[in-house]
Design an enzyme around this catalytic site. Structure first.
Site, PDB file in Angstrom:
ATOM      1  N   GLU A 261     -10.367 -49.507  -0.765  1.00  0.00           N
ATOM      2  CA  GLU A 261      -9.389 -48.244  -0.615  1.00  0.00           C
ATOM      3  C   GLU A 261      -9.506 -47.910   0.869  1.00  0.00           C
ATOM      4  O   GLU A 261     -10.545 -47.974   1.430  1.00  0.00           O
ATOM      5  CB  GLU A 261      -9.869 -47.113  -1.417  1.00  0.00           C
ATOM      6  CG  GLU A 261      -9.669 -47.095  -2.577  1.00  0.00           C
ATOM      7  CD  GLU A 261     -10.373 -45.896  -3.544  1.00  0.00           C
ATOM      8  OE1 GLU A 261     -10.427 -45.045  -2.903  1.00  0.00           O
ATOM      9  OE2 GLU A 261     -10.174 -45.951  -4.951  1.00  0.00           O
ATOM     10  N   GLU A 309       1.024 -38.903  -6.210  1.00  0.00           N
ATOM     11  CA  GLU A 309       0.480 -38.714  -7.761  1.00  0.00           C
ATOM     12  C   GLU A 309       0.134 -37.337  -8.084  1.00  0.00           C
ATOM     13  O   GLU A 309      -0.886 -36.776  -7.904  1.00  0.00           O
ATOM     14  CB  GLU A 309      -0.868 -39.512  -8.370  1.00  0.00           C
ATOM     15  CG  GLU A 309      -0.562 -41.029  -7.930  1.00  0.00           C
ATOM     16  CD  GLU A 309      -1.935 -41.841  -8.100  1.00  0.00           C
ATOM     17  OE1 GLU A 309      -2.268 -42.199  -9.363  1.00  0.00           O
ATOM     18  OE2 GLU A 309      -2.558 -42.258  -7.117  1.00  0.00           O
ATOM     19  N   LYS A 312      -2.877 -35.788 -10.203  1.00  0.00           N
ATOM     20  CA  LYS A 312      -4.396 -36.272 -10.126  1.00  0.00           C
ATOM     21  C   LYS A 312      -5.027 -34.764  -9.654  1.00  0.00           C
ATOM     22  O   LYS A 312      -4.546 -33.731  -9.127  1.00  0.00           O
ATOM     23  CB  LYS A 312      -4.347 -36.745  -8.586  1.00  0.00           C
ATOM     24  CG  LYS A 312      -3.978 -38.245  -8.566  1.00  0.00           C
ATOM     25  CD  LYS A 312      -4.448 -39.022  -7.657  1.00  0.00           C
ATOM     26  CE  LYS A 312      -6.068 -39.420  -7.764  1.00  0.00           C
ATOM     27  NZ  LYS A 312      -6.549 -40.383  -6.904  1.00  0.00           N
ATOM     28  N   GLU A 318      -5.438 -35.148  -2.670  1.00  0.00           N
ATOM     29  CA  GLU A 318      -5.619 -36.145  -3.588  1.00  0.00           C
ATOM     30  C   GLU A 318      -4.091 -36.576  -4.365  1.00  0.00           C
ATOM     31  O   GLU A 318      -3.994 -37.598  -4.744  1.00  0.00           O
ATOM     32  CB  GLU A 318      -6.406 -35.851  -4.901  1.00  0.00           C
ATOM     33  CG  GLU A 318      -7.904 -35.626  -4.366  1.00  0.00           C
ATOM     34  CD  GLU A 318      -8.413 -36.962  -4.006  1.00  0.00           C
ATOM     35  OE1 GLU A 318      -8.111 -38.050  -4.539  1.00  0.00           O
ATOM     36  OE2 GLU A 318      -9.649 -36.820  -3.239  1.00  0.00           O
TER      37      GLU A 318
END
Length: 336
Positions: A261, A309, A312, A318
Site C-alpha cells: 500500500e 470510499e 470508510k 480515509e
C-alpha cells in the site's frame, strides 16, 4: 490503513539527509481494490477498468467469489488478504487453512494469485499478533498440499513496526517482538515482506518535514545516511528502514519487500489536495522502477487505492485515497 501516529514517530528520525541515476527497468504497479463505497461498480466492471488502464496488479482485502471470477484469465497479479478476524482460526486449525485454499485458490486456477497477506497491520501489542506466524505456516502447508507452492505467503505491516535513524539503523521496534521470527520465516520460504508505506502520514504527523521531500519533488539530498547513501524522498527512507530492520533480525538479504500500500489523500485534512495526491502518486509510479538507494532494483508496488470510499470509518482522509470515484470517473489524471 490506520497508521498516522506510527508513521510520524518514524519520520521524526528521518527528517534530519542526490539519488544516483539508475537506468529504468520494467515496473510492476498494482492498485488496491477496496469496496467500502456506495454505490460501487460490479467486480466485472472494475476488472475491465484495470485492464483498460493497463494496471497489472490488484490487492483485495478479503477473498470474494465475484472478484475472483472476474479476474479469471486476465493475467492481473493478485494479493489476497486473510482478514485479521480470521487469523486465530487459521493459526489453530490446519483444516481451516486447507478449506480457505480450496475455496479461494484451487477453485480459481485461471487467477494469478501472487501473494497471500495473512493479516494486515496487526499491532505487536495485540494478542492477535502471535497468531500471524502459525497462520502463515498453516497457509503455506495448505498451498503446498494443493500444489500451489509458487504462491508466496506473507503479512502486511506498517512503518510503526520499525524504529531507528538513519535508515541503515532500522530495527523492529520493541513493541513488535513478533516480527523477527516472521522475518526469519520469510527468509526460509523465499517470500517478501508486504509493507504499507505512507509518507503522507509521516509528513502530517512530524513537524519540520519539507513537503517536497514527501512528494518526490525535492531537487537534491535531504537525508544523508552515515553509510554513504543519500535520500531525496521520504518513501525511499521508509522502505530502506524496513530493509535494515529485516537484516537486523537476521534475514540478511534474503527477504525482499513488496510495497503493498502507498498513496496520498485528495481531500479531508492538511495537505490532502488533488494536486498533492496527483504529484505523489505520479511520482511514485515514475520512481519505483529505480528501487531505493539501498536496493536499486525495481520495486513491486500497489497504490492505495482504486476508489474513493465514502463508507470508510476513521479520519475523513480515509475516504479520499482513490484514483477513481465509485462511478469509475477519474478523481484526477494519472499515467500508468
Amino acid at each position: 490503513m490506520a497508521r498516522q501516529h506510527a508513521a510520524s514517530v518514524l519520520a521524526a528520525a528521518l527528517v534530519v539527509g542526490i539519488l544516483a541515476y539508475i537506468p529504468a527497468e520494467v515496473r510492476s504497479i498494482g492498485v488496491c481494490y477496496g469496496v467500502q463505497g456506495d454505490p460501487m461498480p460490479s467486480a466485472s466492471d472494475v476488472v475491465k477498468l484495470y485492464v483498460s488502464r493497463g494496471i497489472t496488479g490488484m490487492r483485495i482485502y478479503e477473498a470474494n467469489a465475484e472478484t475472483l471470477a472476474a479476474l479469471d484469465g486476465t493475467g492481473i497479479d493478485l494479493i489476497v488478504d486473510v482478514p485479521n478476524g480470521q487469523l486465530a482460526k487459521m493459526a489453530s486449525s490446519p483444516d481451516a487453512a486447507s478449506e480457505w485454499v480450496q475455496d479461494n485458490v484451487v477453485a480459481y486456477p485461471g487467477v494469478s494469485i501472487r501473494y497471500i497477506a495473512v493479516g494486515n497491520e496487526v499491532n505487536g501489542n495485540e494478542p492477535l499478533a502471535q497468531n500471524i506466524l502459525p497462520a502463515m505456516q498453516n497457509m503455506n502447508a495448505a498451498l503446498s498440499l494443493a500444489g500451489f507452492e509458487q504462491i508466496k505467503v506473507s503479512t502486511a505491516v506498517q512503518s510503526g513496526v520499525t524504529t531507528g535513524y538513519p535508515p541503515s539503523h532500522g530495527t523492529f521496534s520493541p513493541e513488535s517482538a513478533h516480527m523477527p521470527p516472521i522475518a526469519l520465516y520469510l527468509a526460509k520460504t523465499g517470500a517478501p515482506l508486504l509493507a504499507n508505506v505512507y509518507p503522507y502520514f509521516a509528513y502530517t504527523g512530524t513537524p519540520g518535514i519539507d513537503i517536497k521531500y514527501a512528494l518526490f519533488t525535492s531537487s537534491g539530498t535531504v537525508v544523508q545516511d552515515d553509510n554513504g547513501l543519500a535520500y531525496q524522498n521520504l518513501f525511499d527512507a521508509l522502505v530502506d528502514t524496513f530493509y535494515a530492520a529485516l537484516q537486523s533480525a537476521g534475514a540478511t538479504d534474503d527477504v525482499g519487500i513488496v510495497v503493498s500500500e502507498s498513496g496520498w489523500p485528495s481531500a479531508g485534512a492538511t495537505a490532502a489536495t488533488v494536486s498533492n495526491a496527483k504529484a505523489y502518486n505520479q511520482g511514485l509510479i515514475d520512481h519505483v522502477s529505480h528501487g531505493t538507494p539501498k536496493v536499486p532494483q525495481p520495486l513491486e508496488m500497489y497504490i492505495f487505492a482504486m476508489f474513493n470510499e465514502n463508507r470508510k470509518k476513521g479520519a475523513e482522509t480515509e475516504k479520499h485515497f482513490g484514483l477513481f470515484n465509485p462511478d469509475m470517473s477519474s478523481a484526477y489524471d494519472i499515467n500508468f
